[in-house]
Design a protein around this motif. Structure first.
Motif, PDB file in Angstrom:
ATOM      1  N   ASP A 190       0.343  -1.045  -0.184  1.00 38.77           N
ATOM      2  CA  ASP A 190       0.135  -0.229   0.061  1.00 38.77           C
ATOM      3  C   ASP A 190       1.073   1.397  -0.453  1.00 38.77           C
ATOM      4  O   ASP A 190       0.902   2.591  -0.999  1.00 38.77           O
ATOM      5  N   ILE A 193       2.842   2.005  -3.416  1.00 40.22           N
ATOM      6  CA  ILE A 193       2.122   2.585  -4.161  1.00 40.22           C
ATOM      7  C   ILE A 193       1.276   3.834  -4.309  1.00 40.22           C
ATOM      8  O   ILE A 193       1.466   4.562  -5.690  1.00 40.22           O
ATOM      9  N   TYR A 197       3.048   5.954  -7.307  1.00 39.52           N
ATOM     10  CA  TYR A 197       1.572   6.067  -8.476  1.00 39.52           C
ATOM     11  C   TYR A 197       0.855   7.252  -7.355  1.00 39.52           C
ATOM     12  O   TYR A 197      -0.716   6.062  -7.690  1.00 39.52           O
ATOM     13  N   GLU A 201      -4.233   5.342  -6.940  1.00 34.97           N
ATOM     14  CA  GLU A 201      -3.898   3.686  -6.118  1.00 34.97           C
ATOM     15  C   GLU A 201      -4.340   2.997  -6.323  1.00 34.97           C
ATOM     16  O   GLU A 201      -4.311   1.591  -6.789  1.00 34.97           O
ATOM     17  N   MET A 204      -3.874   1.142  -9.453  1.00 34.79           N
ATOM     18  CA  MET A 204      -2.386   0.106  -9.877  1.00 34.79           C
ATOM     19  C   MET A 204      -3.191  -0.607  -9.035  1.00 34.79           C
ATOM     20  O   MET A 204      -2.382  -1.634  -9.499  1.00 34.79           O
ATOM     21  N   PHE A 205      -3.022  -0.661  -7.742  1.00 31.65           N
ATOM     22  CA  PHE A 205      -3.737  -1.642  -6.507  1.00 31.65           C
ATOM     23  C   PHE A 205      -3.908  -2.819  -7.583  1.00 31.65           C
ATOM     24  O   PHE A 205      -3.915  -4.469  -7.595  1.00 31.65           O
TER      25      PHE A 205
END
Length: 254
Positions: A190, A193, A197, A201, A204-205
């Motif tokens: 977490d 990311i 990014y 978030e 991307m997750f």
């Protein structure tokens, strides 16, 4: 099955994520757990959780990249039945984006840190007639991962060291294996990311989760369960092997 009653386990980086899950499960399974962690506050929190639940654990503030510190702590423990080399850091970037200081930082923690733990523990295990070692490798040691040059280098070294130690000390009753996880959902992920990014978030997750054919990231507890087996007496015939736990990432991503 898979009890560690009476075993003394050393777990590096045991204060969070996968290391925390392994520490909790090993203690629950009867081991006396020693967490070696740069963040001693995090390690102490895990130790408190173990002790409240009638386990037995100790926190040691140590920089795994410093051999003298590692030798001092390990020799102070005195007897080690199980070593889990879990401490590690990541880096995002290809070769051109990896500065010398980035490369050295990853090497010092991921490679030299594992070496220091092995160097400290092997003599004790030889003296006591055996032990179990588990190194945390990665799918990045087996397949090309975009923008993970330094990290992949470090995990390739872990895979090679695992084989070398398994071969050299098999006659001493020392087993050495490794686990190669794909992406595991931890607080580190977490934060990773969020740092790399920002503003993307959720996107991307979802992308990182979907990269495993099974459709999600692993849970730390799932990695810990495999670690428990490989360090238990039931795995006494298992050495010199790597175990991908990857949701199909290596062989089904086609």
């Amino acid at each position: 099955m898979f009890k560690l009653t009476g075993k003394i386990a050393v777990i590096t980086g045991g204060g969070s994520g996968i290391g925390k899950a392994i520490s909790l499960l090993f203690a629950q399974s009867g081991a006396e757990v020693h967490i070696l962690e740069l963040n001693q506050e995090a390690a102490s929190a895990v130790v408190d959780e173990i002790n409240v639940n009638n386990g037995k654990a100790y926190a040691h503030g140590v920089d795994v990249s410093k051999q003298e510190e590692m030798l001092h702590v390990i020799n102070g423990i005195g007897k080690v039945d199980i070593l889990v080399n879990n401490a590690g850091i990541a880096h995002v970037g290809n070769l051109e984006n990896c500065k010398a200081e980035d490369f050295e930082r990853v090497y010092n923690v991921n490679v030299k840190g594992a070496y220091n733990a092995l160097y400290s523990v092997i003599p004790l295990m030889k003296k006591q007639g055996g032990g179990a070692i588990l190194n945390m490798a990665s799918i990045a040691a087996q397949v090309g991962i975009t923008d993970r040059f330094a990290y992949s280098m470090s995990k390739g070294a872990i895979a090679a060291m695992t084989l070398s130690v398994a071969r050299d000390y098999i006659a001493d009753g020392i087993r050495c294996n490794s686990i190669s996880p794909a992406r595991v959902h931890t607080p580190f992920v977490d934060g990773f990311i969020a740092k790399n990014y920002p503003g993307k978030e959720e996107e991307m997750f979802a992308k990182l989760a979907a990269s495993q054919p099974i459709g999600r990231m692993a849970k730390p507890d799932e990695i810990a369960s495999l670690a428990l087996y490989l360090c238990a007496d039931e795995a006494g015939f298992v050495t010199g092997n790597d175990y991908p736990i990857d949701g199909g990432f290596i062989k089904l991503n086609n």
